[in-house]
Write a protein that holds these residues in place. Structure first.
Motif, PDB file in Angstrom:
ATOM      1  N   GLN A   1      -7.007 -30.304 -19.836  1.00 32.99           N
ATOM      2  CA  GLN A   1      -7.688 -30.239 -21.547  1.00 32.99           C
ATOM      3  C   GLN A   1      -7.000 -29.630 -22.449  1.00 32.99           C
TER       4      GLN A   1
ATOM      5  N   TRP B   1     -12.445 -31.432 -33.316  1.00 31.47           N
ATOM      6  CA  TRP B   1     -11.372 -30.246 -34.143  1.00 31.47           C
ATOM      7  C   TRP B   1     -11.439 -29.643 -34.913  1.00 31.47           C
TER       8      TRP B   1
ATOM      9  N   ALA C   1      -6.354 -31.332 -25.442  1.00 37.12           N
ATOM     10  CA  ALA C   1      -6.671 -29.985 -26.891  1.00 37.12           C
ATOM     11  C   ALA C   1      -4.997 -29.697 -27.710  1.00 37.12           C
TER      12      ALA C   1
ATOM     13  N   LEU D   1     -12.490 -27.902 -26.558  1.00 37.94           N
ATOM     14  CA  LEU D   1     -11.558 -28.074 -27.731  1.00 37.94           C
ATOM     15  C   LEU D   1     -11.446 -26.850 -28.735  1.00 37.94           C
TER      16      LEU D   1
ATOM     17  N   HIS E   1      -8.259 -36.773 -22.880  1.00 39.42           N
ATOM     18  CA  HIS E   1      -9.610 -36.192 -23.748  1.00 39.42           C
ATOM     19  C   HIS E   1     -10.213 -36.755 -21.954  1.00 39.42           C
TER      20      HIS E   1
END
Lengths: 663, 663
Positions: A485, A445, A489, A461, A527
């Motif tokens: 996703q 991230w 995220a 991400l 994830h």
């Protein structure tokens, strides 16, 4: 499949072998179960396993594993002397699990030890003692975990002090918390062990290293002087693998028994550090990948048993005018069974990707390139965690879906469960691994925020950072993957925010990370979910679909649809935080779930038949392909040893006198 | 509690006994564990149980249960001859579970049979043969389920034909699917059974009735002519209770052995129907209530073990400068353990309400008023399902939270799990019961729509119908309860809509109900959740709080906060469908979760100490109150029978020869 005269294949083609797990996960398809390995398999004896004392279970495990080894070695010698494609490659193949019903006490030897010896010892060392393990001239296990120390490797207490005078290492476990604890086959079967210990030279600490230690005499099998070794007791599962303990008191080994491929201790006591620490742990990584495969296979066996059971068992008429239906006609039963069929495929396909990444990374490492190691590490952790927890939970749901009969040992479902659930703890405890994945996500991230490159499995991400608006909900497969996703995220973002805030408030990074543990593990789970959904979707809709028959594609699509919809509904709390869904959208999803179940109903038995597990491999009274379920359950009960006598000893000694005492 | 020299009570008062499970669930607190019943308890022998063969486990169970019976009977005779407060009342008390480690083969006799005889036989019958069971002069079990038939009672095949010539019933199990299957203690311990069978008079079917059948000779214990009886084999748990099978071939019993309190067959073959069918099933309802209590107690024992373990086990330094912390300091561990402490209390308090409703309904029935029976039935089903599934899952999570050591049989956690999870299937399979609750909700929803009265536990449905807007989200406890009620009402509404649509489309009510199975079970689960939240909240904040100390109230409030927030977050997908929560609201909830965990941390050990389970009752190497955990685990391992020999037989017979064969 025909069961009690009823044909289950509701007018569809035969799927026999089309989804064969064996073919999917290994390339050598050399021995067909039942034709060679199971030829003289004694089903009745294997059913007696559960009635035995622990000691007899352990004896059973040694005997049956040695029998498997003998056969495979014979086969290898006959067909390709000097090769390895039969022996030892197939020793612990899922196809042969039915032969290792009480566990294989030697699987650590071939899954871990030989590999560790190959990668961690020098060629001379391998020639001197590694080869002997490979040849089964001696037996060895891998002793790392200690009674007081497991996940935190640096905390291990076992130490090896270099004695320059004698050119030896002196090994000690200085307290009971330092006792080696858990190694499979250590209790009774191993005369050697790779012992992970803290190296000290002139009382200076040099970190963890591996030492090849003889623990029992080769001829007599008696423990060597200074070695306190034994079985650590009955466990929930792995009934016969004699997991053991090991205490060492001034046990001396030659200096040359430290595995010295990467780090060395020279005759003069000088120490050469390993160029890359990670190399020591690469062997563990490979084992972790196998765990993912094995969890998927275990779930597939349970799904086969439960699906066949659901087709044979009749219960609760839907309408009084009708006979009791196959319980598979109840939608509630479909919801228990069919998603697990999809789940085992999902993890099997995710494993494919992992295996490829593993091979590519191995090749890179051989060329000195360690770049993809963090991603491989993270992905292997993420999949290990989710496959073990999802597959174990799935097996237990399937066992419960077989009602009371699933509680019988003869169903084999409880044995499959207790063996699979163990993997949530071994090879890296699941929460510990999730935290590592979480830290990978934090780094990813941060990298994405700073415009640095992000590993492919985490690239979404960066995409979400760039366009944080989910946009239109269409409910398409790729849209569902994308929703997961976004959910992942979002959790990653929140965890990153908590972490940063804690650090800003003065906590150390480690402390902040620990306090953000819940957020990190939740992000890691999502994830992994997103990855599995993505791979399943890519495998089914991608280029590989062109090589498959339309019938097989249709079945895979139905399973994908079920999996995507069911996982999305189960993760709705996370999904709804990032995607706006109307009540209508949600009702549609629910309707799609019911629709997917209904569509799979006619093919369910054919699909699990397509997994192509042998009856002896499943070893379950509930799961024979011929569907004669109740007769088998009944006959298995009659064979319980207690039924040999009409009146038990306890009646004469306890019950009878007590009943009379009151009159 | 002090563990290895470390005081765990971080400056708080001693909770010893304040949350005592025993005191909470029974009024007689007469024998303190350890002081009388456990006086000569052999801990070492009990730890050997898991190593035994199945036959020896069964022997162990009979012997230990008879010992408990002897002691209690003695106590009763000494202190209050003719009373029942010690014997048989305490025979299967959770306090004594440590003495019934392999299960109690006679608990069906006192939990079900005596009660069934009391309520289903005439006073004359009870005097003639019921009293003998109560006195343990004979042994009896309850034989209802058949190999081919469980949930669908009307499908039972065992039949009793009245033979007017001899004034007898002739009992038969016409096929193997008709064999009685599962009764506890049937395999080896019972010489009588209440057999549920289809009554036929002149080949005319008169429905299910109970028959008191002698199955073994009283003196010799040999099976009676025509009786095929035996043990049905090893199971996942309940290792020694000899669940059995029973086949009957032309077994004749006097007409007066049908239990005739409610329905009768006269000498001339005339038949008098029972005034209310439900009466036959009332005994099952009582057992179902006990299951809820027992699940909560089982979870409480596991929570005690895991909490103490978490306080003693040290793992993974949070900061390298610090020593390895108690794992309870990791928030991820707190999230595994503390919610289960709250969950067992939640179900214990829900059980209180259930027990009161049961007593009130019993009194009503005695006065011929059956009005609250449907609600009692529904609530007992709902709580049975949710307590067994939540508590079993919680126990397994706690076991996993103890890492590898939780996998050892000596931890006792796996035994607690396998015994608790069985309750998901027995006394009404959970899905079957959820569907019944779902149908109750459909009736209630319809009643509310038509303005008819709704049972108190479902009255919120009417309220939601009247004001379907949730209104303001405040996050208060009552607001969280209300959110779950709205979620339950929403699922009920959707299920009702699906059901109605299907009926409109021409499906029969039964068919439509079956096809709506997923929606019905989901609604039923949320309904039960809402009830448990509501009761927990009412108990903690209601008038009873005034009778408690401020310290105890504070702890209960913390547990309530944790439970409400955690359950809400786990059910977020359902909650977000009915309540609009901003991202900020959700972050606050997550923060409250972490805050609640942190607040419980200093008191956690004291709270489970407050449950006041004895060490011998817990029987776990991980859960002793003194915290000497690793020493106990180590010593238990040393005592594994296999460690008596330094070299196992299997080395000489299998392993040794194989290793040499390659050289």
């Amino acid at each position: 499949m025909r069961c009690g005269g009823i044909t289950f294949m509701n007018g569809t083609r035969n799927m026999q072998g089309q989804l064969k797990f064996a073919q999917l996960y290994r390339d050598i398809s050399v021995i067909h179960k039942g034709e060679y390995m199971y030829k003289d398999f004694d089903y009745d004896e294997s059913q007696q396993l559960y009635y035995k004392s622990h000691e007899d279970m352990c004896e059973f495990a040694v005997r049956s594993s040695i029998n498997v080894a003998k056969k495979l070695r014979q086969l290898q010698a006959q067909r390709n002397p000097g090769g390895t494609e039969y022996w030892p490659t197939l020793f612990d193949e899922p196809d042969l699990w039915g032969l290792h019903l009480a566990g294989n006490p030697f699987n650590v030897m071939y899954m871990v030890v030989v590999d560790a010896l190959k990668t961690q010892s020098t060629p001379e060392q391998y020639k001197e003692f590694g080869k002997r393990v490979e040849r089964f001239e001696v037996t060895a296990t891998y002793a790392q975990t200690e009674l007081g120390h497991s996940s935190h490797l640096r905390g291990l207490e076992t130490r090896a002090d270099y004695d320059r005078d004698t050119d030896e290492f002196v090994l000690n476990t200085p307290s009971i918390t330092a006792y080696k604890w858990w190694p499979g086959g250590l209790g009774q079967c191993s005369n050697h062990a790779i012992v992970m210990a803290q190296l000290y030279i002139d009382r200076e600490h040099k970190g963890l290293h591996m030492f090849y230690v003889q623990v029992r005499e080769e001829g007599t099998h008696e423990p060597r002087p200074g070695v306190h070794i034994g079985e650590l007791g009955k466990k929930m599962g792995y009934l016969g693998v004699n997991n053991g303990f090991l205490g060492l008191k001034n046990v001396r080994i030659p200096r040359t028994r430290m595995l010295m491929r990467h780090a060395q201790v020279n005759r003069d006591g000088s120490y050469v550090k390993s160029p890359v620490d990670a190399l020591t742990y690469f062997a563990m990584l490979s084992t972790r990948c196998i765990v993912t495969r094995n969890s998927a296979v275990a779930l597939a066996t349970a799904a086969t048993i439960a699906t066949r059971f659901s087709a044979v068992r009749r219960q609760s008429p839907i309408d009084d005018s009708l006979p009791e239906p196959q319980i598979m006609d109840h939608v509630t039963q479909q919801l228990k069974v069919f998603p697990e069929i999809a789940t085992c495929l999902a993890y099997r396909l995710a494993y494919d990707y992992l295996r490829e990444l593993f091979s590519a990374t191995s090749r890179d490492i051989d060329h000195g390139n360690y770049n993809s190691l963090p991603e491989l590490h993270s992905l292997s952790c993420a999949l290990k965690v989710m496959s073990t927890s999802d597959c174990a939970a799935g097996i237990e749901r399937l066992r419960l879906a077989c009602g009371g009969l699933g509680y019988l040992a003869s169903s084999n479902l409880s044995n499959i469960y207790v063996n699979t659930v163990a993997a949530c703890t071994y090879e890296g405890e699941n929460t510990v691994l999730l935290l590592q994945v979480g830290r990978f996500l934090m780094k990813s991230w941060y990298a994405a925020l700073s415009g640095a490159p992000v590993a492919p499995t985490a690239s979404y991400l960066a995409e979400v950072q760039q366009s944080p608006d989910f946009g239109l909900w269409t409910g398409s497969w790729s849209n569902l993957v994308r929703a997961m996703q976004f959910a992942a995220a979002n959790k990653t973002r929140l965890a990153f925010k908590s972490l940063s805030r804690r650090i800003e408030n003065g906590e150390s990074e480690r402390m902040a990370s620990s306090h953000t543990g819940i957020g990190l593990t939740q992000a890691a789970q999502l994830h992994a979910r997103a990855f599995v959904l993505h791979r399943f979707c890519a495998e089914v809709t991608g280029p590989k679909s062109r090589a498959r028959s339309p019938a097989l594609n249709r079945v895979l699509q139905q399973l994908l649809e079920l999996y995507l919809v069911n996982v999305t509904l189960s993760s709705l709390g996370d999904v709804l935080r990032v995607v706006h869904l109307t009540d209508e959208d949600l009702n549609k999803l629910q309707a799609r779930l019911e629709d997917a179940l209904a569509k799979l109903r006619p093919d369910a038995v054919a699909i699990v038949d397509g997994f192509d597990f042998g009856d002896k491999q499943l070893n379950s009274t509930l799961g024979f392909h011929d569907g004669n379920m109740l007769e088998r359950v009944f006959n298995a009960a009659l064979k319980a040893p207690m039924n040999r006598k009409s009146v038990p000893k306890s009646f004469h000694e306890h019950l009878g006198p007590f009943m009379r005492s009151n009159i």
